[in-house]
Design a protein around this motif. Structure first.
Motif, short mmCIF file in Angstrom:
data_model
loop_
_atom_site.label_atom_id
_atom_site.label_comp_id
_atom_site.label_asym_id
_atom_site.label_seq_id
_atom_site.Cartn_x
_atom_site.Cartn_y
_atom_site.Cartn_z
N PHE A 107 18.78 56.85 57.88
CA PHE A 107 19.42 57.94 57.16
C PHE A 107 18.92 57.97 55.73
N SER A 108 18.40 59.10 55.32
CA SER A 108 18.01 59.24 53.91
C SER A 108 19.25 59.53 53.06
N ASP A 109 20.38 59.62 53.70
CA ASP A 109 21.63 60.00 53.02
C ASP A 109 21.92 59.13 51.81
N GLY A 110 22.36 59.79 50.78
CA GLY A 110 22.73 59.09 49.56
C GLY A 110 22.94 60.10 48.46
N THR A 111 22.98 59.62 47.24
CA THR A 111 23.20 60.52 46.11
C THR A 111 22.18 60.21 45.02
N ASN A 112 21.95 61.17 44.15
CA ASN A 112 21.01 60.97 43.04
C ASN A 112 21.71 60.69 41.71
N TYR A 113 22.97 61.06 41.62
CA TYR A 113 23.65 60.92 40.33
C TYR A 113 25.02 60.27 40.48
N PRO A 114 25.36 59.40 39.55
CA PRO A 114 26.71 58.82 39.55
C PRO A 114 27.76 59.92 39.62
N GLY A 115 28.75 59.74 40.46
CA GLY A 115 29.81 60.72 40.61
C GLY A 115 29.52 61.78 41.66
N GLN A 116 28.28 61.89 42.06
CA GLN A 116 27.91 63.01 42.95
C GLN A 116 28.75 63.08 44.22
N ASP A 117 29.06 61.93 44.79
CA ASP A 117 29.95 61.92 45.95
C ASP A 117 30.67 60.58 46.01
N ASP A 118 31.62 60.51 46.90
CA ASP A 118 32.49 59.35 47.04
C ASP A 118 31.84 58.33 47.98
N LEU A 156 37.00 65.61 40.05
CA LEU A 156 35.86 64.93 40.66
C LEU A 156 35.81 65.21 42.16
N GLY A 157 36.94 65.05 42.81
CA GLY A 157 36.99 65.28 44.26
C GLY A 157 36.63 66.71 44.60
N ALA A 158 37.12 67.64 43.82
CA ALA A 158 36.82 69.04 44.10
C ALA A 158 35.33 69.32 43.95
N ALA A 159 34.75 68.78 42.88
CA ALA A 159 33.32 69.00 42.66
C ALA A 159 32.50 68.34 43.77
N GLN A 160 32.92 67.15 44.18
CA GLN A 160 32.20 66.45 45.25
C GLN A 160 32.28 67.24 46.55
N ARG A 161 33.46 67.72 46.87
CA ARG A 161 33.62 68.45 48.13
C ARG A 161 32.83 69.75 48.14
N SER A 162 32.66 70.32 46.96
CA SER A 162 31.91 71.58 46.91
C SER A 162 30.41 71.35 46.81
N GLY A 163 30.00 70.08 46.75
CA GLY A 163 28.57 69.79 46.68
C GLY A 163 27.92 70.17 45.36
N ASP A 164 28.70 70.23 44.31
CA ASP A 164 28.15 70.61 43.00
C ASP A 164 27.71 69.33 42.26
N ALA A 193 28.26 69.30 38.39
CA ALA A 193 29.66 69.30 38.00
C ALA A 193 30.31 67.94 38.28
N SER A 194 30.02 67.35 39.42
CA SER A 194 30.66 66.06 39.74
C SER A 194 30.15 64.98 38.80
N ASN A 195 28.87 65.02 38.52
CA ASN A 195 28.33 64.07 37.55
C ASN A 195 28.97 64.28 36.17
N ALA A 196 29.19 65.55 35.84
CA ALA A 196 29.76 65.87 34.52
C ALA A 196 31.18 65.32 34.38
N VAL A 197 31.93 65.36 35.46
CA VAL A 197 33.31 64.82 35.37
C VAL A 197 33.25 63.33 35.03
N LEU A 198 32.37 62.62 35.69
CA LEU A 198 32.25 61.19 35.43
C LEU A 198 31.76 60.94 34.01
#
Lengths: 388, 388, 388, 388
Positions: free
Chosen positions: A140-151, B320-328, B331-336
């Motif tokens: 899986f290439s799955d992951g994120t590029n930026y802190p906070g990007q996903d949980d 953060l959760g909202a931005a993550q769920r929307s794939g932004d 924005a999610s990085n900005a919250v952090l």
């Protein structure tokens, strides 16, 4: 293993699986340099793999990559392979090239994307059914590029859900091989970044889930043979993806960057029963021949694995154990180095001769004229590649 | 966590455990530079730890290291600590400084050496009984320097045997914290080199065995917060050994090398329940103040952990959760980053003021005259150190 | 620099150059994900760069990349840029995407290929003449993948020859910026792998040859600010390529991975005169926005450089020098950390307001509707990218 | 070099210098394990070095380390060495163990400390005069542990001043060897961290200043043979400090961790004239035998360098050059690998036999009874070590 005939028998029974994509074009994000004679479809890839097997005698299996090797009729492809003396090895899934997978596949925040990704994995099991492949290989290439990007944890939960669904779909004699990788293409987190993560998932899934060690997928300084020994101890080493690297996931020919490391890995394999058919470790290559000719590069790679294996088989286990038990650091190291420093090319030449093969598969292939033949014949069409 | 009072309450309830050896001399293999005022015995170390607690309010626990903190009467040491407002934290075993342990302790080829090492671990549990310590912290320097020196798998078997014996000796409210480290002092294999190895052993031992994450013990490029998140998901994060590094196990003040990494770690802790008392993560420091004054360096370190925690508590989880769920991604990085870029020193000053402490513990300590007092008083005797 | 007005003046005079290719599509060898609204030609790229400048006020220069930005009429492109309030910055050569360059460009074993590569570099100087660009930026992907593949020293000789020819072609007010990179796309040797190699060549070429520090081009653990300080001391720091990375040349937004490192770099720049116009350091971005929206990502990056610069300008140099001279490790570190821990966003908001800009360029851009506008308008045609 | 007799002659004329401290105790910050038979003074160290020379025939030179090897009468020590068939090699300065050097030696903020440090360096030149040593080897542990601790550029200025003073003191036939090291014991900046910094200083000093490449002093992933080739091209490769490492500056026996790397280094040496007496490269060992017996470990190390040299001498330069010029990646790599895969132990055994030595120096030494003899004789006194 002091008995030469036993060493030779082990070398003759080894199977090294080659990847269909190793015969196609590849490159970096900067450029893919095309090469003459590259196959245009999975059938021609099989022909190239057959060349490798014809000259080495130990490469009868070929991994497929879906959709790069997608064909209308897998039975036909399988028959074509069998006609060439080959059989289908691992089916590699690809959930990293669809536009929907920009932010992940089975770990994507959106359920619909996860569904699509999981369906692809299930489709790969269908291909296993159709081709007789025993191994589903998941990277899986799955992951994120930026802190906070996903949980991070939510992504593990999603990963676990998809793996469970696919695991349950597996047939009696099919297994799941889960690969880990430190980074690339994800540059902050990767959802399966290390052996520990892959192992933890496999444990929960069941005995048919095993870990793949790609030798280019670790942080600098990681002791790979240690991981190999641990996974063998736990019964969870499913396969290797062999290649070599000086920096990151360079995907150079196995043994080209650090042949001593390859030997140490094979020493742990031999010592811990990994060469036996019961352990069922799949010795695969996973390489990119960006600038060198592909078929001879695969032949060289197969020979490099054989040489490392031969040296590992020559380690005097009794002497090694005695030195280790006595705490003699220099003596135990010397036993290992003695095997490593041996030139095993004559031994392998003999092994090949006994199998009716040329003593030097690399030279024999080059002399065969095949390279010129395919360069002349394979004109027109679209050369196989990653389609990135 | 948007409610300021909740953030303050969380900060007030945080406990950061300081290491007795952080108050003693330390250095590199090249030189240990002595400092004026360094404690001569465990009782004086407690007095220094009490200074840290007096000025920060969040450091009431002290880790001991046996035999560096070996005393004839542990009850007396415990009473001394309690009289200073402290309690005994983790007991750290030491199986790396006896001449017998040159080739390993619990993984040594010889059974007699292993017995000696395991007996030391059991002795540490005795110290836990005598001091009320809840945590047995195990770090093994065991490993090898040269390929072939010993059998990787046999060493795992020996390790497993020792851990099992010690685990069974633990009381109801005692737990085992197993630490991993990539390398040093072993330079080829280390018997517990990564979280996966520690985790695998803990799983087999039982629920009272948990993993310690020392922030300096990873290969370059390892994503530590990912490991933290995973261990919390598995219920196996027992403790931190906080420090920081630019290169290897530099043991600099936590937050000194990469404060953003420390924040990301604390973000995973906060997000995944790691600050709650139920999760019971022990936030320890494990540092070496080779060239800087020790008590103020520990105070600075405690403040650095507090600042990272405060920033993590300020992350707007809903946004953060909202931005993550929307794939932004942005924005999610900005919250952090918004939380990270906040200057939390005024908030922490308020928290301290509300607890009756000075707003700036570092300045307040320096103004207290303690440093001059101990430099004058602690003359003669042998300064505490590692005894290497 | 304690005077707020001086700090503000310095921030207002800073120029950050953005790369034309940062507005186009990019990706990894695995996949390039296209984005809506991406420019189709160099003229549209200028329009995107103009957006960044409009909202930040400090990004009036744009780097071009030849042939990605090849146009029939460079005068027209220059006029277009000027009409948007921009000017042309560095001209980046590209000698890595022609099929002839598989084994190198100016270091290729064959003279004809070297001629072709050098001619391209000379062509780039022509583009400088036509566009008024002051900087020729040279990055060579040249190197080898396998030990033995080519002669390291012979390649240096060939490199030197080409650089000399190009250097002699430069006009009075033109300079050569030589970039180094550890690896990728070459995986064994790279012909200019580190600052030392670039510096040695620049020394021999003359004063108009200077080194480019790309923050993602170093081995793990390299202290980049040390290199920056040294090059400034030697008068050979020509430019930065700003970006950030957790692993290799990840090309993430500058400041996204290690904002403290960025601050330390800017501290050395400020301290050693690198912000002054006499020193003439070109502060360029060189990033790949693989998964995030491009214009806002560039705006974020510009703001990150500004924030690091502002913090560096706030360092109390007198207090720092005094602490350093007294050998007070904790105090000198504290002076630096005090500046770093300051939230400079309000200061920068004031600076922007004083320049007639919105306080938050990121939010202002998002509110402007430009992103939706270009997504709707730029339909059809071929999106700009690397053409790999 | 296809002519076997020329290869043999080159091997016979090679000189490998061994370090006096390699015969003493060493360890890590965690523990120094003493070994039986370790010398108590520099005279006994010479006797151990003489053993290595007696069994290998290529180790007639011994590096000294001042003050570890400080004696009242250097003439007597020199005569003792000569009586044993040895001569004095490089004089290694030590400005890292005096309490005054906590924050630096020649780069220390205080002039008095710098004076003391420089005086020590000048004293080392006196020792060179008294012992006939041709090489002053300078390694500075100078650096900082924390950002802000000191001024990077000011430290370079101080370093330059000290180096200049010492350089001017050198006699006609004496040279300065400047060593670089990434980190340890400094953990943030090191004042000479890389070859570029050492090279820049040497350039300014003059032709008698050359760079030392310690194979353990680089960031992960650094291509050391590239640096070796560059320094030879520039005429600035003064010496090697050979050892090996898996992680940091592990100081293991040379060739123990990556024998292929050692071979690649020696290939560049051979190819670029580094074996000739005109080039005057000093091939030194700099290792720590923490857990293995010291004299046999040095013998093994000398043999490892010889084996790598022999393989490098066997590279078919004509075939390599032809393959390189034709751009045949696989063929050129194959030429190199063919030499590397050769078992050169029989060749070296012949060379030794022709020199009147035993075919296997390691086995011959172990059979000599010397190890038992010194263990029995060297009882009492203080064993030599680093005195850390």
């Amino acid at each position: 293993m002091s008995d030469v005939s036993a060493v030779k028998a082990a070398l003759k029974s080894q199977v090294i699986e080659t990847p269909s994509w190793g015969y196609g074009n590849s490159g970096t994000r900067f450029k893919v340099f095309a090469q003459p004679g590259v196959p245009r479809d999975p059938f021609e890839k099989m022909e190239d793999a057959a060349q490798v097997h014809a000259f080495t005698g130990v490469a009868p299996k070929v991994s497929l990559h879906i959709p790069w090797d997608k064909v209308a009729d897998y039975a036909a492809l399988t028959r074509h392979a069998e006609g060439l003396g080959l059989r289908i090895g691992a089916i590699n899934s690809n959930v990293f090239q669809d536009d929907d997978f920009k932010l992940g596949s089975v770990t994507h925040p959106e359920a619909a994307v996860r569904r699509k990704a999981t369906d692809h994995l299930l489709e790969c099991v269908d291909v296993m059914d159709e081709t007789g492949s025993p191994d589903l290989k998941l990277w899986f290439s799955d992951g994120t590029n930026y802190p906070g990007q996903d949980d991070i944890v939510a992504r593990q939960d999603r990963l676990s859900e998809a793996l469970t669904e696919v695991y349950e779909r597996l047939g009696e004699d099919q297994r799941m091989l889960l690969e880990y990788k430190l980074f690339e293409p994800a540059f902050y987190t990767t959802d399966v970044p290390d052996w520990g993560t892959a192992y933890a998932h496999c444990l929960k899934l069941g005995p048919k889930a095993q870990v793949v060690v790609d030798t280019g997928h670790h942080a600098p300084g990681t002791n790979i043979e240690f991981i190999v020994a641990l996974l063998l101890r736990e019964g969870r080493l499913g396969a290797f993806d062999f290649n070599s690297r000086f920096y990151a996931d360079d995907d150079l020919m196995v043994g080209a960057a650090d042949p001593f490391q390859l030997f140490r890995i094979m020493h742990e394999v031999v010592k811990n029963g990994g060469l036996t058919s019961e352990t069922n470790v799949n010795f695969m290559l996973d390489q990119c021949h960006n600038i060198e000719a592909k078929i001879p590069a695969v032949i060289r790679s197969v020979a490099n694995v054989q040489e490392a294996t031969a040296k590992a088989l020559l380690v005097d286990g009794d002497a090694l154990g005695a030195a280790q038990r006595s705490g003699d650091v220099l003596a135990s190291n010397a036993v290992l180095m003695d095997a490593y420093n041996t030139d095993v090319r004559p031994l392998l030449a003999e092994v090949r001769e006994e199998q009716g093969l040329g003593r030097d598969p690399f030279a024999a292939y080059l002399a065969s004229g095949n390279q010129e033949r395919i360069a002349a014949a394979r004109v027109g069409g679209t050369q196989a590649g990653w389609g990135a």
